[in-house]
Design a protein around this motif. Structure first.
Motif, PDB file in Angstrom:
ATOM      1  N   ARG A  15       0.959  -1.305  -0.203  1.00 60.68           N
ATOM      2  CA  ARG A  15      -0.116  -0.154   0.046  1.00 60.68           C
ATOM      3  C   ARG A  15       1.160   1.204  -0.166  1.00 60.68           C
ATOM      4  N   PHE A  16       0.516   2.069  -1.312  1.00 60.30           N
ATOM      5  CA  PHE A  16       1.329   3.014  -1.207  1.00 60.30           C
ATOM      6  C   PHE A  16       1.313   4.516  -0.729  1.00 60.30           C
ATOM      7  N   PHE A  24       6.080   3.659   1.533  1.00 56.97           N
ATOM      8  CA  PHE A  24       5.259   2.363   1.739  1.00 56.97           C
ATOM      9  C   PHE A  24       4.347   3.146   2.891  1.00 56.97           C
ATOM     10  N   LEU A  25       2.919   2.621   2.771  1.00 56.91           N
ATOM     11  CA  LEU A  25       2.525   2.277   4.228  1.00 56.91           C
ATOM     12  C   LEU A  25       1.861   1.174   4.430  1.00 56.91           C
ATOM     13  N   ASP A  26       1.990   0.257   3.834  1.00 58.39           N
ATOM     14  CA  ASP A  26       1.619  -1.203   4.533  1.00 58.39           C
ATOM     15  C   ASP A  26       2.451  -2.086   3.286  1.00 58.39           C
ATOM     16  N   GLN A  27       2.922  -3.378   3.882  1.00 60.85           N
ATOM     17  CA  GLN A  27       3.537  -4.532   2.763  1.00 60.85           C
ATOM     18  C   GLN A  27       3.222  -5.533   3.304  1.00 60.85           C
ATOM     19  N   LYS A  43      -7.446 -10.212   2.254  1.00 66.06           N
ATOM     20  CA  LYS A  43      -7.559  -9.864   3.571  1.00 66.06           C
ATOM     21  C   LYS A  43      -6.017  -8.650   3.809  1.00 66.06           C
ATOM     22  N   PHE A  44      -5.087  -8.260   3.127  1.00 75.15           N
ATOM     23  CA  PHE A  44      -4.559  -7.387   2.818  1.00 75.15           C
ATOM     24  C   PHE A  44      -5.288  -5.692   2.458  1.00 75.15           C
ATOM     25  N   VAL A  45      -5.860  -6.703   1.021  1.00 73.74           N
ATOM     26  CA  VAL A  45      -6.467  -5.261   0.581  1.00 73.74           C
ATOM     27  C   VAL A  45      -7.388  -4.617   1.064  1.00 73.74           C
ATOM     28  N   ARG A  46      -8.111  -5.494   2.214  1.00 75.21           N
ATOM     29  CA  ARG A  46      -9.578  -4.770   2.698  1.00 75.21           C
ATOM     30  C   ARG A  46      -8.467  -4.012   3.346  1.00 75.21           C
ATOM     31  N   ARG A  47      -7.848  -4.416   4.191  1.00 77.60           N
ATOM     32  CA  ARG A  47      -7.147  -3.883   5.490  1.00 77.60           C
ATOM     33  C   ARG A  47      -6.295  -2.571   4.523  1.00 77.60           C
ATOM     34  N   ASN A  48      -6.779  -1.990   3.966  1.00 76.69           N
ATOM     35  CA  ASN A  48      -5.686  -1.344   3.294  1.00 76.69           C
ATOM     36  C   ASN A  48      -6.730  -0.428   1.981  1.00 76.69           C
ATOM     37  N   THR A  49      -7.554  -0.752   2.512  1.00 77.19           N
ATOM     38  CA  THR A  49      -8.972   0.055   1.454  1.00 77.19           C
ATOM     39  C   THR A  49     -10.957   0.471   2.512  1.00 77.19           C
ATOM     40  N   ARG A  50     -11.171   1.243   1.298  1.00 80.86           N
ATOM     41  CA  ARG A  50     -11.796   1.479   2.704  1.00 80.86           C
ATOM     42  C   ARG A  50     -13.654   1.407   2.174  1.00 80.86           C
ATOM     43  N   THR A  51     -14.105   1.240   2.852  1.00 84.26           N
ATOM     44  CA  THR A  51     -15.659   0.895   2.856  1.00 84.26           C
ATOM     45  C   THR A  51     -16.770   1.778   3.522  1.00 84.26           C
ATOM     46  N   ALA A  52     -17.975   2.398   2.453  1.00 86.40           N
ATOM     47  CA  ALA A  52     -18.690   3.463   2.561  1.00 86.40           C
ATOM     48  C   ALA A  52     -20.035   2.458   2.482  1.00 86.40           C
ATOM     49  N   ALA A  53     -20.739   3.745   3.058  1.00 86.49           N
ATOM     50  CA  ALA A  53     -22.461   3.879   3.069  1.00 86.49           C
ATOM     51  C   ALA A  53     -23.042   4.374   2.601  1.00 86.49           C
ATOM     52  N   ARG A  54     -23.992   3.298   1.205  1.00 84.59           N
ATOM     53  CA  ARG A  54     -24.268   3.996   0.366  1.00 84.59           C
ATOM     54  C   ARG A  54     -25.767   3.796   1.350  1.00 84.59           C
ATOM     55  N   ILE A  55     -26.615   5.441   1.111  1.00 81.57           N
ATOM     56  CA  ILE A  55     -27.799   5.426   1.276  1.00 81.57           C
ATOM     57  C   ILE A  55     -29.152   5.457   1.286  1.00 81.57           C
ATOM     58  N   GLU A  56     -29.865   3.930   1.297  1.00 81.47           N
ATOM     59  CA  GLU A  56     -31.599   3.962   0.567  1.00 81.47           C
ATOM     60  C   GLU A  56     -32.207   4.323   1.521  1.00 81.47           C
ATOM     61  N   VAL A  95      -1.820  -1.186  -4.244  1.00 81.71           N
ATOM     62  CA  VAL A  95      -2.907   0.054  -3.540  1.00 81.71           C
ATOM     63  C   VAL A  95      -2.416   0.907  -3.841  1.00 81.71           C
ATOM     64  N   PHE A  96      -2.894   2.322  -4.000  1.00 86.08           N
ATOM     65  CA  PHE A  96      -2.562   4.226  -3.972  1.00 86.08           C
ATOM     66  C   PHE A  96      -4.459   4.062  -3.760  1.00 86.08           C
TER      67      PHE A  96
END
Length: 259
Positions: A15-16, A24-27, A43-56, A95-96
């Motif tokens: 993760r850069f 590097f932020l994570d390797q 799992k590496f990708v999940r911990r280095n990417t985000r999750t947002a909320a969609r409101i419906e 991951v950037f």
């Protein structure tokens, strides 16, 4: 035997910071084979990417930054199509801030093109590995990977990935869901709404003033024109009335909403 004959048949993940391969932020460099490490790479990708909320209709739905279907299909293709005879080269996941790249040595197999891939033609460079992936239900071995990628884009609102041959490497580029960029941008939200009848939201957030998930949910709902009360927060998150009103008070004190 794998370590002796194919020592480079492993993943290299990073993760850069920013958009370049500099800081590097994570390797993560798993020593397991590419087949054994598939789950760990996810799992590496999940911990280095985000999750947002969609409101419906005031119901929250978690939206991952990158399509899980996109990533799994591209990762499986990389494992099935890598030229493992190339020494000193690995399958790389980077991951950037604005994209994710999956690179595999070997490019497209000889006589096989990107158009063939998109047309649903199946010709893995490593048939034995592809057969193992099929037995593990990772791929179907029927050339349906790109079809699933397109369906995930159309159904989930994700940009379609891009593929580029860079020398002897095939690079797949995945882009984040547009909604993630809207919710997670460090500063400069300018969306405003006064159509709720009970207030106005000024989405001008900064990294120095983070907000909670409940407050983010409230701001996004207001920006979409929903009338949100303390009772709505209590129902959605299962918190007390005191907590819900404290969330609202915090946003008012920071002048993010006004009544």
């Amino acid at each position: 035997a794998r370590r002796r004959f194919f020592p480079d048949a492993v993943f290299r993940c990073a993760r850069f910071l920013g958009t370049e391969k500099v800081d590097f932020l994570d390797q993560y460099d798993p020593e397991e084979s590419v087949l054994d490490a598939l789950g760990a790479v996810e799992k590496f990708v999940r911990r280095n990417t985000r999750t947002a909320a969609r409101i419906e209709s005031l119901r929250r739905q978690n939206v991952p930054e990158y399509s899980t279907i996109h990533f799994r299909e591209i990762l499986a293709n990389a494992v099935a199509h890598t030229d493992y005879s190339q020494r000193g080269m690995n399958i790389r996941v980077a991951v950037f801030d604005n994209r994710m790249e999956v690179e595999n040595p070997g490019g497209w197999p000889v006589g096989f093109t990107e158009d063939d891939f998109k047309a649903g033609i199946s010709r893995p460079r490593n048939p034995a590995i592809a057969d193992i992936l099929r037995r593990l239900d990772v791929i179907e071995k029927w050339g349906t990977g790109y079809k699933r990628i397109r369906e995930a884009s159309e159904g989930g609102g994700y940009p379609v990935p891009e593929w580029n041959e860079v020398g002897s490497v095939l690079r797949a580029v995945l882009y984040p869901h547009p909604g993630i960029a809207f919710q997670q941008e460090a500063s400069g939200y300018s969306a405003m709404s006064d159509g709720t009848g009970n207030g106005r939201v000024n989405l001008t957030l900064t990294a120095e003033a983070p907000i909670s998930d409940r407050q983010q949910w409230m701001l996004l709902g207001l920006a979409q024109g929903h009338a949100i009360s303390a009772e709505d927060i209590m129902t959605e998150f299962g918190v007390s009335e005191r907590t819900a009103r404290r969330d609202i008070k915090g946003l008012r004190e920071r002048e993010l909403i006004e009544f």
